[in-house]
Enzyme design. Structure first.
Site: not given
Length: 323
Positions: A113, A251, A281
């Site tokens: 990520c 993130h 996500n």
């Protein structure tokens, strides 16, 4: 030494939208539970056969068109992903082929990520060397193909998408004002795609990869302990405070983490990208998507934007942009 100019940004997500209610039909969860724990309402899932290189290519094509840069003008293509089409060839090589970027060399970066941060940092160094003038950095993930759809604690978080930026050397402008990258090796909190080594020689041997899995509470604790302090220390080293930053693009892990970081930094949530609510996500792509959305909706001239990635590994870092 040349400076770095961001010529354009773009993003692309698959057309299929999966709601929390859709997930509740196939696993033991609910819209109320997902929103309460993650803040996520919807996510885009690749259900029409688009792989990571396909999403990356589409985001790249839009970014190149915006920048009025032809594919053959590119010197370098970096794709950040931890859901590649395969181990070989690299996803970046497939994007290079798809774009017909015949003069660019290409490779992948895999820092989960935090990938887009590491990709930008790497492209920055190649351009500053003076040997390369134009680079394409794409963060792309098809997380859905790595999920165990019986694992509600992980699967409900994730969506698919891609974001891209075109970078150029510039003798008058330098938009990248600083960076810091960190890694703390931890193989257990988050992992995906493990392939076990052989224990015996057999004609039945065949590689099998595992699904994505995470220990959610440990991830939350690690992020909340490290990231606010990292941001404050990073900015202090630049003689800046959080109030000096116009926009934060962290993130997009989940909305509750972003809310925690905003509170810990004593900054209003309105200064933070929150595309996780409708995209889920998207791993390394979340920051790239957030930057493009901000680029489309705000006048960023003279603004300071802090990009902060954190993910499996445990790998994290920040890049400060002044646009």
């Amino acid at each position: 030494m040349p400076g770095i100019k961001i010529l354009s940004s773009a993003h692309y997500v698959p057309e299929d939208v999966v709601t929390n209610d859709d997930l509740a039909k196939i696993m033991d969860t609910s819209d109320a539970w997902i929103q309460a724990h993650t803040g996520i309402k919807t996510r885009h899932i690749s259900l029409k056969g688009e792989n990571t290189s396909d999403l990356a290519t589409k985001a790249a094509q839009i970014a190149l068109a915006k920048a009025q840069v032809k594919p053959e003008e590119l010197d370098l293509i970096i794709v950040t992903t931890f859901t590649p089409d395969g181990l070989a060839p690299s996803t970046a090589a497939l994007v290079q082929r798809n774009l017909s970027a015949k003069n660019a060399w290409a490779y992948d970066i895999m820092t989960a990520c935090a990938g887009f941060i590491f990709g930008l940092s790497t492209a920055d160094k190649f351009i500053r060397s003076g040997a390369y003038r134009k680079a394409l950095v794409v963060a792309a993930e098809v997380n859905s193909k790595m999920m165990d759809f019986k694992d509600r604690t992980s699967t409900v978080f994730f969506g698919d998408g891609a974001g891209a930026v075109v970078l150029s050397a510039d003798d008058q402008i330098d938009m990248v004002k600083g960076e810091q990258m960190c890694t703390i090796g931890n193989a257990e909190v988050v992992h995906s795609g493990r392939i076990a080594p052989l224990t015996t020689l057999s004609a039945n041997n065949y590689p099998v990869t595992d699904a994505f899995t995470q220990i959610g509470r440990d991830v939350f604790d690690e992020v909340t302990m490290l990231i606010p302090e990292h941001i404050q220390a990073f900015l202090a080293n630049k003689d800046l405070e959080t109030k000096d930053i116009d926009y934060f693009i962290p993130h997009q892990a989940n909305l509750r983490l972003i809310e925690y970081i905003a509170t810990a930094l004593n900054e209003p949530l309105e200064k933070f990208s929150r595309n996780v609510v409708y995209n889920g996500n998207t791993s390394s792509a979340g920051i790239a998507i957030g930057f493009d959305e901000l680029n489309q909706t705000a006048d960023l001239t003279g603004k300071r934007v802090l990009l902060t990635g954190f993910g499996a590994g445990f790998t994290y870092g920040s890049i400060l942009l002044e646009l």
